[in-house]
Enzyme design. Sequence first.
Site, PDB file in Angstrom:
ATOM      1  N   GLY A 237     -26.519 -54.555  49.761  1.00  0.00           N
ATOM      2  CA  GLY A 237     -25.597 -55.018  48.789  1.00  0.00           C
ATOM      3  C   GLY A 237     -24.145 -54.765  49.025  1.00  0.00           C
ATOM      4  O   GLY A 237     -23.558 -54.323  48.051  1.00  0.00           O
ATOM      5  N   GLY A 238     -23.824 -54.767  50.145  1.00  0.00           N
ATOM      6  CA  GLY A 238     -22.570 -54.297  50.598  1.00  0.00           C
ATOM      7  C   GLY A 238     -21.369 -55.071  50.548  1.00  0.00           C
ATOM      8  O   GLY A 238     -20.317 -54.939  51.273  1.00  0.00           O
TER       9      GLY A 238
ATOM     10  N   ILE B 278     -19.090 -52.284  44.177  1.00  0.00           N
ATOM     11  CA  ILE B 278     -19.490 -50.882  44.337  1.00  0.00           C
ATOM     12  C   ILE B 278     -19.819 -50.984  45.973  1.00  0.00           C
ATOM     13  O   ILE B 278     -19.235 -49.987  46.816  1.00  0.00           O
ATOM     14  CB  ILE B 278     -20.528 -50.338  43.661  1.00  0.00           C
ATOM     15  CG1 ILE B 278     -19.771 -50.150  42.248  1.00  0.00           C
ATOM     16  CG2 ILE B 278     -20.790 -48.774  44.124  1.00  0.00           C
ATOM     17  CD1 ILE B 278     -20.850 -49.472  41.229  1.00  0.00           C
TER      18      ILE B 278
ATOM     19  N   TYR C 191     -34.294 -53.054  32.947  1.00  0.00           N
ATOM     20  CA  TYR C 191     -33.174 -52.333  34.210  1.00  0.00           C
ATOM     21  C   TYR C 191     -33.190 -50.864  34.197  1.00  0.00           C
ATOM     22  O   TYR C 191     -33.319 -50.357  35.276  1.00  0.00           O
ATOM     23  CB  TYR C 191     -31.666 -52.983  33.680  1.00  0.00           C
ATOM     24  CG  TYR C 191     -30.831 -52.369  34.546  1.00  0.00           C
ATOM     25  CD1 TYR C 191     -30.662 -52.732  35.882  1.00  0.00           C
ATOM     26  CD2 TYR C 191     -29.785 -51.697  34.081  1.00  0.00           C
ATOM     27  CE1 TYR C 191     -29.406 -52.410  36.635  1.00  0.00           C
ATOM     28  CE2 TYR C 191     -28.657 -50.936  34.805  1.00  0.00           C
ATOM     29  CZ  TYR C 191     -28.738 -51.432  35.944  1.00  0.00           C
ATOM     30  OH  TYR C 191     -27.629 -51.069  36.958  1.00  0.00           O
TER      31      TYR C 191
END
Length: 242
Positions: A13-14, A18, A149
């Site tokens: 998830g780069g 973040i 979540y």
Amino acid sequence: MSKLDGKLAVVTGGSSGIGLAIAQIFVANGARVVVTGRREQELNDAVAALGPRALAFRGDVASLEDLDRLFERVAAMGKLDVLVANAGIAESVTLEELTEEHFDRLFSINVKGAVFAVQKALPLFQDGASIILMGSVAGVKGTSGFGVYGATKAALRNFVRAWTIELKDRRIRSNVVSPGPIDTPATQRFSAEAFQKLTSTVPMGRVGLPEEVARAVLYLASEDSSFVSGTELFVDGGRAQV
């Protein structure tokens, strides 16, 4: 000497938010970085910004086949020093509205994706490597609509506790970084009223920046934290602490 000179890192998830901030600070500190994501254009833009020490891999962490392909590519680059399991999604659904599809999607990406990324990386890790999972204040705070979540993030916290024992003979450290509200593309889509309400929950009176989370991750990735394992580091402006 930079904190990660000569190190090889993977950030899932780069490609934005973040995750991209983490990849940027890793590259700035001398690491080679593989960033993953599902959106090809975002990945291409991220690698263009990160420069020649970055490599993009398009894939879904919830797919074990994609994870196999990811770590086959990483294996060709050498031994792995740092894995940041950052990929995840947040969706608001109340208990009354909850569906099996929503439950399965969040656990598949947020928990299954992180756990099996770590498992498949194990043969590639250097002894003394660092595993960092991305948690959330939602793992310890109750928020209406975010029960599932929050449960995914609480699960990650417990995996880190177990791995701290399981991987001690290889001196592999496992930790969690748990951000509070952060200024990312997701929060930027909030209405002004919703954003103000979110900000009001933070004792410091503001949301955080992706770079502030990235600095905490760099600490856990580097030798600065050589005696830190099994912990949860909150980067939340005090939200989960009071």
